[in-house]
Scaffold this motif. Structure first.
Motif, PDB file in Angstrom:
ATOM      1  N   ASP A   1      69.225 114.000   3.784  1.00  0.00           N
ATOM      2  CA  ASP A   1      68.339 114.290   2.664  1.00  0.00           C
ATOM      3  C   ASP A   1      67.042 113.494   2.772  1.00  0.00           C
ATOM      4  O   ASP A   1      65.949 114.024   2.513  1.00  0.00           O
ATOM      5  CB  ASP A   1      69.066 113.947   1.357  1.00  0.00           C
ATOM      6  N   ALA A   2      67.143 112.219   3.167  1.00  0.00           N
ATOM      7  CA  ALA A   2      65.956 111.374   3.303  1.00  0.00           C
ATOM      8  C   ALA A   2      65.035 111.888   4.398  1.00  0.00           C
ATOM      9  O   ALA A   2      63.801 111.884   4.240  1.00  0.00           O
ATOM     10  CB  ALA A   2      66.371 109.931   3.601  1.00  0.00           C
ATOM     11  N   VAL A   3      65.590 112.341   5.503  1.00  0.00           N
ATOM     12  CA  VAL A   3      64.779 112.868   6.601  1.00  0.00           C
ATOM     13  C   VAL A   3      64.059 114.147   6.160  1.00  0.00           C
ATOM     14  O   VAL A   3      62.865 114.324   6.434  1.00  0.00           O
ATOM     15  CB  VAL A   3      65.651 113.139   7.843  1.00  0.00           C
ATOM     16  N   ALA A   4      64.770 115.022   5.466  1.00  0.00           N
ATOM     17  CA  ALA A   4      64.153 116.273   5.001  1.00  0.00           C
ATOM     18  C   ALA A   4      63.030 115.993   3.998  1.00  0.00           C
ATOM     19  O   ALA A   4      61.957 116.601   4.058  1.00  0.00           O
ATOM     20  CB  ALA A   4      65.212 117.174   4.367  1.00  0.00           C
ATOM     21  N   MET A   5      63.281 115.063   3.090  1.00  0.00           N
ATOM     22  CA  MET A   5      62.252 114.713   2.115  1.00  0.00           C
ATOM     23  C   MET A   5      61.023 114.159   2.831  1.00  0.00           C
ATOM     24  O   MET A   5      59.880 114.536   2.524  1.00  0.00           O
ATOM     25  CB  MET A   5      62.810 113.684   1.119  1.00  0.00           C
TER      26      MET A   5
ATOM     27  N   LEU B   1      68.927 115.535  14.247  1.00  0.00           N
ATOM     28  CA  LEU B   1      69.957 116.036  13.334  1.00  0.00           C
ATOM     29  C   LEU B   1      70.376 117.457  13.700  1.00  0.00           C
ATOM     30  O   LEU B   1      71.562 117.811  13.616  1.00  0.00           O
ATOM     31  CB  LEU B   1      69.439 115.985  11.890  1.00  0.00           C
ATOM     32  N   ILE B   2      69.424 118.276  14.097  1.00  0.00           N
ATOM     33  CA  ILE B   2      69.758 119.639  14.515  1.00  0.00           C
ATOM     34  C   ILE B   2      70.625 119.604  15.767  1.00  0.00           C
ATOM     35  O   ILE B   2      71.605 120.359  15.887  1.00  0.00           O
ATOM     36  CB  ILE B   2      68.470 120.461  14.741  1.00  0.00           C
ATOM     37  N   GLU B   3      70.285 118.714  16.690  1.00  0.00           N
ATOM     38  CA  GLU B   3      71.097 118.564  17.904  1.00  0.00           C
ATOM     39  C   GLU B   3      72.518 118.129  17.582  1.00  0.00           C
ATOM     40  O   GLU B   3      73.464 118.452  18.313  1.00  0.00           O
ATOM     41  CB  GLU B   3      70.447 117.545  18.839  1.00  0.00           C
ATOM     42  N   GLU B   4      72.692 117.423  16.477  1.00  0.00           N
ATOM     43  CA  GLU B   4      74.007 116.935  16.076  1.00  0.00           C
ATOM     44  C   GLU B   4      74.735 117.906  15.147  1.00  0.00           C
ATOM     45  O   GLU B   4      75.786 117.586  14.601  1.00  0.00           O
ATOM     46  CB  GLU B   4      73.852 115.573  15.383  1.00  0.00           C
TER      47      GLU B   4
ATOM     48  N   ALA C   1      72.702 123.092   8.657  1.00  0.00           N
ATOM     49  CA  ALA C   1      73.012 123.588   7.313  1.00  0.00           C
ATOM     50  C   ALA C   1      72.679 122.538   6.254  1.00  0.00           C
ATOM     51  O   ALA C   1      72.116 122.850   5.197  1.00  0.00           O
ATOM     52  CB  ALA C   1      74.484 123.990   7.223  1.00  0.00           C
ATOM     53  N   ALA C   2      73.009 121.281   6.534  1.00  0.00           N
ATOM     54  CA  ALA C   2      72.716 120.207   5.580  1.00  0.00           C
ATOM     55  C   ALA C   2      71.213 120.011   5.447  1.00  0.00           C
ATOM     56  O   ALA C   2      70.694 119.766   4.344  1.00  0.00           O
ATOM     57  CB  ALA C   2      73.395 118.917   6.032  1.00  0.00           C
TER      58      ALA C   2
ATOM     59  N   GLN D   1      68.925 122.346   5.865  1.00  0.00           N
ATOM     60  CA  GLN D   1      68.396 123.476   5.116  1.00  0.00           C
ATOM     61  C   GLN D   1      68.611 123.283   3.618  1.00  0.00           C
ATOM     62  O   GLN D   1      67.722 123.556   2.806  1.00  0.00           O
ATOM     63  CB  GLN D   1      69.046 124.776   5.578  1.00  0.00           C
ATOM     64  N   ALA D   2      69.793 122.785   3.255  1.00  0.00           N
ATOM     65  CA  ALA D   2      70.077 122.540   1.839  1.00  0.00           C
ATOM     66  C   ALA D   2      69.123 121.491   1.270  1.00  0.00           C
ATOM     67  O   ALA D   2      68.636 121.621   0.137  1.00  0.00           O
ATOM     68  CB  ALA D   2      71.521 122.092   1.670  1.00  0.00           C
ATOM     69  N   ALA D   3      68.838 120.461   2.063  1.00  0.00           N
ATOM     70  CA  ALA D   3      67.924 119.409   1.615  1.00  0.00           C
ATOM     71  C   ALA D   3      66.500 119.937   1.498  1.00  0.00           C
ATOM     72  O   ALA D   3      65.772 119.609   0.558  1.00  0.00           O
ATOM     73  CB  ALA D   3      67.983 118.225   2.572  1.00  0.00           C
ATOM     74  N   VAL D   4      66.092 120.768   2.467  1.00  0.00           N
ATOM     75  CA  VAL D   4      64.758 121.377   2.411  1.00  0.00           C
ATOM     76  C   VAL D   4      64.630 122.236   1.158  1.00  0.00           C
ATOM     77  O   VAL D   4      63.610 122.198   0.459  1.00  0.00           O
ATOM     78  CB  VAL D   4      64.493 122.221   3.675  1.00  0.00           C
ATOM     79  N   ASN D   5      65.657 123.005   0.850  1.00  0.00           N
ATOM     80  CA  ASN D   5      65.637 123.850  -0.344  1.00  0.00           C
ATOM     81  C   ASN D   5      65.460 123.014  -1.611  1.00  0.00           C
ATOM     82  O   ASN D   5      64.788 123.440  -2.555  1.00  0.00           O
ATOM     83  CB  ASN D   5      66.930 124.657  -0.443  1.00  0.00           C
ATOM     84  N   TYR D   6      66.085 121.830  -1.625  1.00  0.00           N
ATOM     85  CA  TYR D   6      65.983 120.946  -2.791  1.00  0.00           C
ATOM     86  C   TYR D   6      64.589 120.345  -2.920  1.00  0.00           C
ATOM     87  O   TYR D   6      64.000 120.324  -4.007  1.00  0.00           O
ATOM     88  CB  TYR D   6      67.029 119.823  -2.674  1.00  0.00           C
ATOM     89  N   TRP D   7      64.048 119.849  -1.803  1.00  0.00           N
ATOM     90  CA  TRP D   7      62.804 119.090  -1.873  1.00  0.00           C
ATOM     91  C   TRP D   7      61.533 119.949  -1.897  1.00  0.00           C
ATOM     92  O   TRP D   7      60.492 119.512  -2.392  1.00  0.00           O
ATOM     93  CB  TRP D   7      62.722 118.096  -0.706  1.00  0.00           C
ATOM     94  N   TRP D   8      61.595 121.155  -1.382  1.00  0.00           N
ATOM     95  CA  TRP D   8      60.389 121.982  -1.292  1.00  0.00           C
ATOM     96  C   TRP D   8      59.652 122.106  -2.635  1.00  0.00           C
ATOM     97  O   TRP D   8      58.452 121.791  -2.713  1.00  0.00           O
ATOM     98  CB  TRP D   8      60.736 123.354  -0.715  1.00  0.00           C
TER      99      TRP D   8
END
Length: 253
Positions: free
Chosen positions: A132-136, A184-187, A191-192, A194-201
């Motif tokens: 979540d922190a990385v996406a934000m 994170l994508i490599e790992e 999906a996680a 994308q969920a974080a992006v949806n929250y922070w956008w």
């Protein structure tokens, strides 16, 4: 400045000011608001990232988070020293508010702020772990760079110079977020993410303020803005969309 020219007309013609002594009251109020918003947002942002340093999955990630905390705090101090020239108590400012304070995760305050804590609304929401922190940071990092590019051209020269120094530092924070997304994508965390992006956008989008603000023209006349809120937001949406698509992530509707 020509002797027969008012400060207001001087600013409207593109002039710059260099010290507090000849700053008009209305200009001073808007300048202080701009600086307080930046300082409070940096201090609140640093406090938020401090809480997730140890959530980093490896040493490099924790170093990156710690670096962001250190540099955001230093950026706040750089602008706070300029606020001190206008009478702000720089020594006590950092303890003026509990910067770690956050709302509930599902709160929705739009662009709301208070007179005592001028942080952008996005910094009132809690981070929920490393992904979540990385996406934000990915989304807000682009927003900060766009806003700082704008503020680097303002008419109060000492602050414009400070923002020009800060901009490459914040640009690197955005780059660290992009590097974090790739890992994170490599790992398998797509999906996680994308969920974080949806929250922070929508919360990051709100950091550009109301698109119906009527202050843009007066701020332009004072040399404190060149673009409207809507123009800056549109620029962010375009850049953030390109960034998300490069990672194979969807842009929230």
């Amino acid at each position: 400045m020509a002797e027969d020219m008012t400060i207001e007309s001087y600013l409207a013609a593109g002039g710059v000011l260099t010290n507090p002594t000849n700053v008009p009251p209305r200009y001073r109020a808007e300048l202080m608001k701009l600086m307080a918003t930046f300082v409070d947002s940096e201090l609140a942002g640093a406090a938020g990232f401090a809480d997730v340093i140890n959530a980093g999955p490896g040493i490099k990630e924790r170093i990156a988070a710690a670096k962001i905390v250190l540099e955001k705090t230093d950026n706040a101090d750089r602008v706070l020293r300029i606020m001190g020239d206008f009478g702000a108590d720089a020594d006590r400012y950092a303890n003026n508010h509990p910067w770690t304070t956050r709302l509930e995760r599902d709160a929705d305050i739009g662009t709301s702020r208070t007179d005592h804590d001028m942080r952008l609304a996005v910094f009132n929401y809690p981070l929920d772990g490393w992904v979540d922190a990385v996406a934000m940071n990915l989304l807000m990092g682009r927003a900060v760079v766009i806003q700082l590019t704008e503020f680097s051209m303002i008419s109060y020269q000492p602050l414009a110079e400070a923002f020009r120094t800060i901009t490459p530092i914040e640009t690197r924070h955005a780059e660290l977020a992009a590097e974090g997304v790739i890992k994170l994508i490599e790992e398998g965390e797509t999906a996680a993410l994308q969920a974080a992006v949806n929250y922070w956008w929508p919360r990051v989008a709100a950091s550009f303020g109301s698109s119906s603000s009527t202050k843009a023209e007066s701020l332009k006349e004072m040399g404190l803005r060149k673009s409207t809120n809507a123009e800056l937001k549109t620029r962010w949406e375009a850049e953030a969309t390109t960034l998300l698509e490069s990672f194979g992530l969807d842009v929230p509707s």
